[in-house]
Design an enzyme around this catalytic site. Sequence first.
Site, PDB file in Angstrom:
ATOM      1  CE  LYS A  17      -3.983  -2.160   2.268  1.00 54.45           C
ATOM      2  NZ  LYS A  17      -3.424  -3.490   2.639  1.00 54.45           N
ATOM      3  NE  ARG A  18       6.190   0.524   1.096  1.00 54.87           N
ATOM      4  CZ  ARG A  18       6.080  -0.069   2.277  1.00 54.87           C
ATOM      5  NH1 ARG A  18       4.989   0.144   3.008  1.00 54.87           N
ATOM      6  NH2 ARG A  18       7.028  -0.835   2.745  1.00 54.87           N
TER       7      ARG A  18
END
Length: 294
Positions: free
Chosen positions: A101-102
Amino acid sequence: MTTPAAESFGSRLRRAMDERGPLCVGIDPHAALLADWGLSDDIAGLERFTRTVVEALADRVAVLKPQSAFFERFGSRGIAVLERAVADSREAGALVLMDAKRGDIGSTMAAYAATYLDPASPLFSDAVTVSPYLGYGSLRPALDLARESGTGVFVLALTSNPEGAEVQHAVRAGGASVAATMLDHLRAENAAENAAGAMGSYGAVVGATLGDTLGAAGADLSIGGPLLAPGIGAQGATAADLPKVFGAAVRDVVPNVSRGVLRHGPDVAALRESAARFADEVREAVDAGGPGAR
């Protein structure tokens, strides 16, 4: 430096789902689950847990999804366990979706992309989850590298946590919700692969538990790419819910199950049996799901 892949992620994912069943199993070694397995909350427990899941499932499920945070909390030794899990899973034939979830901008986003989507990286995965809430354009380094390296990107669009609605359902000046805007971007991103007859490599994360709330977001889920659907099993959704939630896009759904499978460990046979049962249930639901199914 990457080299163009012979086959896109979307094509590889479609084949894996057809051959192994449409299922993604999470690798989530949080402290409570380690304790449930009778393992210590340390590197030894992390390594034993991860090795067992990979041994049990990597040669039979379509996708394994390690949650990076549960490895990062142990520092460099935890990352080493993650690196081995990624390599061993891919060698056994599973596609690896890194749940990281960057989301950032510029060179920082490019560095995140290289970490997971460049074949030269020790954490090279088949796909990665990203957050678009610095603007969809901020994801461009990951989107472009995915196209170059034959990998995939899953963009958070309609998540199952209740807090997500305050951002994702917000309406923009033109009348479209933020979530619908992200889905529109992904549809455009997938157009070239779709025109060649393949499923696109750019997916969205859409919670399987959302049900009727999807209408409030004005969401057209037919994006021409995969839809990662967390929420099956312990979170309350069932395989039978998928046609109702996803409609014509149900064939592109990749249901994610974590606790529903992992709670059967550390017994390898029980893990395999649970994953096979979920995959069969999803396949049956998709086959009965109407015009989007087959």
